[in-house]
Write an enzyme that holds these catalytic residues in place. Sequence first.
Site, PDB file in Angstrom:
ATOM      1  N   CYS A 269       0.799  -1.232   0.000  1.00  0.00           N
ATOM      2  CA  CYS A 269       0.000   0.000   0.000  1.00  0.00           C
ATOM      3  C   CYS A 269       0.832   1.282   0.000  1.00  0.00           C
ATOM      4  O   CYS A 269       0.292   2.361  -0.226  1.00  0.00           O
ATOM      5  CB  CYS A 269      -0.951   0.004   1.189  1.00  0.00           C
TER       6      CYS A 269
ATOM      7  N   HIS B 217      -9.182   2.727  -2.422  1.00  0.00           N
ATOM      8  CA  HIS B 217      -7.772   2.442  -2.146  1.00  0.00           C
ATOM      9  C   HIS B 217      -7.177   1.586  -3.270  1.00  0.00           C
ATOM     10  O   HIS B 217      -7.043   0.378  -3.132  1.00  0.00           O
ATOM     11  CB  HIS B 217      -7.665   1.732  -0.790  1.00  0.00           C
TER      12      HIS B 217
ATOM     13  N   CYS C 145      -0.480   2.120   6.511  1.00  0.00           N
ATOM     14  CA  CYS C 145      -0.053   0.810   6.977  1.00  0.00           C
ATOM     15  C   CYS C 145       0.274  -0.032   5.748  1.00  0.00           C
ATOM     16  O   CYS C 145      -0.141   0.279   4.631  1.00  0.00           O
ATOM     17  CB  CYS C 145      -1.125   0.141   7.834  1.00  0.00           C
TER      18      CYS C 145
ATOM     19  N   GLY D  52       0.784  -4.165   4.314  1.00  0.00           N
ATOM     20  CA  GLY D  52       0.647  -5.596   4.546  1.00  0.00           C
ATOM     21  C   GLY D  52       1.984  -6.247   4.854  1.00  0.00           C
ATOM     22  O   GLY D  52       3.025  -5.807   4.372  1.00  0.00           O
TER      23      GLY D  52
END
Length: 418
Positions: free
Chosen positions: A115, A372, A402, A404
């Site tokens: 992300c 997103h 954040c 993954g």
Amino acid sequence: MASERLSSILSHLSPTKSGVAAITTKNPDDVVITLAIRTPLAKSGKGGFKDTPLDYLVYSLLKRVLEKSQIDPQLVEDICMGNVSSAKAAYIVRAASLGAGFPVTTGGSSVNRFCSSGLKAVQDIANQISMGSIDVGLAIGAESMTEGGDRLEKPFHDEIIQNSEANDCMQPMGQTSENLGRDFNISREAQDKYAAESYQRAERAQKAGWFDEEIVPISTILKDPKTGEEKRVSITRDEGPRYGTTFESLHKIRPAFPQFGDKSTGGNSSQVTDGAAAILLMKRSKAVELNQPILAKFVGATVAGLAPRIMGIGPTIAIPKLLSKFNLNLQTDIDIIEINEAFASMAVYCLNTLQIDHTKMNVRGGAIALGHPLGATGARQIVTGLSECRRQKKKILLTSMCIGTGQGMAGLFVNEQL
């Protein structure tokens, strides 16, 4: 230019500045942003880009970069694209750039840190410029979640998953969200209240036209799912905002991951989205030489790791780490904050743990309401955040997300369009 060079020399002779004074000082060698644009964000699988392949989305955005910036493409030495889902991303950015009008001398690469990939691309280009490897570079983030996701196709090797935290890297994102809700007692009520606010902010911003200056329309082909008829359309607006969303309407939605918990839903989690964003960077001296508008200064970015099973709290690790490097205070020195709303669970946790003034954070709504697109978000946040800085005439922008597998990343920028 001579006055800036003198200012730079004097700054080395004067007592060392720190905090806001240090990062807002203008020097010829600063890495600056001269263009920050994005496509609309469309619903994956059923929205305006459902029939638009990733290569065409990237190609279209690159053409708009050249149109909007009016820069000579021969001057752009490298393009780095953040993308998560496509194994062919490096092929795509290279071919799309050539098709869009960049010369064969312009390099191309792809980067994937889930992300944060869009921000990682910006950091990559900025670092190359800072080190003198290139003079002008373009960072983009792009994702077609219609074309595919980023799930693991098979487990890791048995020897790897003997380590419990390595094994946790295989946890689905929904499971990590439910871990947060359970471990840190973040209620379904708190998550739905947060999500409702995100939707309401996005609705206000869209109705007021705040997104208009950051979005470039994309012309593409849309197929009728029933007849197969194709028509050319211009996608101009984000599709994620759901007007009239309330806490009460969100609270009726069933849990999305009942096998893991009962707090995260389709209403309080980020939307699955297609979209792209672009950031043009160069040294301040080069921008002055080329008569390019200086939108902002890139100050820095950093990454931090944490336990994979609670990856959502990554911003609470990355943000203090970044701010400590520049002697900045989150409460008093930062004007606008963009934290990716992967899930309301992590957004609520970050808001409370970092004691953020909510009026400064995700002013136009976040990923819950806007969407997103994984590889694009890190760049999209910069585009939106700088636009909001200009609207409010504020200086310091902080972005974070954040990541993954248990990471967090944060970026710091100074708006210069006051």
